[in-house]
Design a protein around this motif. Sequence first.
Motif, PDB file in Angstrom:
ATOM      1  N   HIS A 134       0.757  -1.168   0.069  1.00  0.00           N
ATOM      2  CA  HIS A 134      -0.130  -0.097  -0.132  1.00  0.00           C
ATOM      3  C   HIS A 134       0.844   1.343  -0.084  1.00  0.00           C
ATOM      4  O   HIS A 134       1.536   1.621   0.847  1.00  0.00           O
ATOM      5  CB  HIS A 134      -0.834  -0.141   1.322  1.00  0.00           C
ATOM      6  N   GLN A 135       0.887   1.977  -1.066  1.00  0.00           N
ATOM      7  CA  GLN A 135       1.804   2.992  -1.181  1.00  0.00           C
ATOM      8  C   GLN A 135       1.420   4.161  -0.250  1.00  0.00           C
ATOM      9  O   GLN A 135       2.623   4.915   0.364  1.00  0.00           O
ATOM     10  CB  GLN A 135       1.498   3.879  -2.757  1.00  0.00           C
ATOM     11  N   VAL A 136       0.425   4.470  -0.031  1.00  0.00           N
ATOM     12  CA  VAL A 136       0.076   5.641   1.074  1.00  0.00           C
ATOM     13  C   VAL A 136       0.519   5.211   2.532  1.00  0.00           C
ATOM     14  O   VAL A 136       1.181   5.852   3.147  1.00  0.00           O
ATOM     15  CB  VAL A 136      -1.381   6.070   1.098  1.00  0.00           C
ATOM     16  N   LEU A 137       0.276   4.227   2.918  1.00  0.00           N
ATOM     17  CA  LEU A 137       0.706   3.603   4.322  1.00  0.00           C
ATOM     18  C   LEU A 137       2.090   3.689   4.266  1.00  0.00           C
ATOM     19  O   LEU A 137       2.679   3.904   5.317  1.00  0.00           O
ATOM     20  CB  LEU A 137       0.225   2.276   4.555  1.00  0.00           C
ATOM     21  N   LEU A 138       2.844   3.139   3.172  1.00  0.00           N
ATOM     22  CA  LEU A 138       4.265   3.241   3.211  1.00  0.00           C
ATOM     23  C   LEU A 138       4.907   4.533   3.226  1.00  0.00           C
ATOM     24  O   LEU A 138       5.929   4.700   3.811  1.00  0.00           O
ATOM     25  CB  LEU A 138       4.855   2.355   1.951  1.00  0.00           C
ATOM     26  N   PHE A 139       4.252   5.548   2.519  1.00  0.00           N
ATOM     27  CA  PHE A 139       4.707   6.635   2.609  1.00  0.00           C
ATOM     28  C   PHE A 139       4.613   7.357   4.075  1.00  0.00           C
ATOM     29  O   PHE A 139       5.448   8.039   4.559  1.00  0.00           O
ATOM     30  CB  PHE A 139       3.952   7.636   1.558  1.00  0.00           C
ATOM     31  N   PHE A 140       3.674   7.254   4.649  1.00  0.00           N
ATOM     32  CA  PHE A 140       3.366   7.771   5.935  1.00  0.00           C
ATOM     33  C   PHE A 140       4.209   7.170   7.022  1.00  0.00           C
ATOM     34  O   PHE A 140       4.677   7.808   7.821  1.00  0.00           O
ATOM     35  CB  PHE A 140       1.981   7.730   6.346  1.00  0.00           C
ATOM     36  N   TYR A 141       4.426   5.738   6.789  1.00  0.00           N
ATOM     37  CA  TYR A 141       5.554   4.958   7.507  1.00  0.00           C
ATOM     38  C   TYR A 141       6.928   5.786   7.450  1.00  0.00           C
ATOM     39  O   TYR A 141       7.525   5.976   8.465  1.00  0.00           O
ATOM     40  CB  TYR A 141       5.508   3.522   7.417  1.00  0.00           C
ATOM     41  N   MET A 142       7.387   5.815   6.291  1.00  0.00           N
ATOM     42  CA  MET A 142       8.539   6.463   5.953  1.00  0.00           C
ATOM     43  C   MET A 142       8.677   7.763   6.615  1.00  0.00           C
ATOM     44  O   MET A 142       9.915   8.309   7.068  1.00  0.00           O
ATOM     45  CB  MET A 142       8.782   6.507   4.478  1.00  0.00           C
TER      46      MET A 142
END
Length: 182
Positions: free
Chosen positions: A50-58
Amino acid sequence: LVSLLLIGIAAWGIGFGLISSFRVVGVAIAVGIFLFLIALVGLIGAVKHHQVLLFFYMIILLLVFIVQFSVSCACLALNKEQQSQLLEVGWNNTKSARTDIERNLNCCGFRVFDPNETCASDCFRSHHCQPCAPIIEEHSVMVLRFVGGIGLFFGFTEILGVWLTYRYRNQKDPRANPSAFL
């Protein structure tokens, strides 16, 4: 792992009576829960790609790294005079921590033992107590170096996590339709 360790240490401190300030324990547990939730977001984002979750995690992991790196550097950079001033401010501003320190280190007063003041230490009954400042300063040097070193170690693993998340986030999902856009 770090979040569970933080929660466990806070529970251990309360369980053995080393810490009686619920504010300190509450902050440690809250930070542990926050880190656990962030790790869960990263795990779900990686499993589901999931691109959005990975972005927020990062982004959140990068912010945690910046704060942790700053605190670690500050712990390692404090000289004796700054440590002494910081300990005296902490001593004067917290009654519950003062009681815990006097009870656990068997000392009374910060710089000077005053038999007219109340003290939670066992040595207070015999009126032969040492002041707490030298004992605390001896322990604080070791603790600040340990905390700073551990913070730097985990900070650099967080940077590695940010880099790996960035690399994984930009990969195409192997389960996706090959003709679809990323």
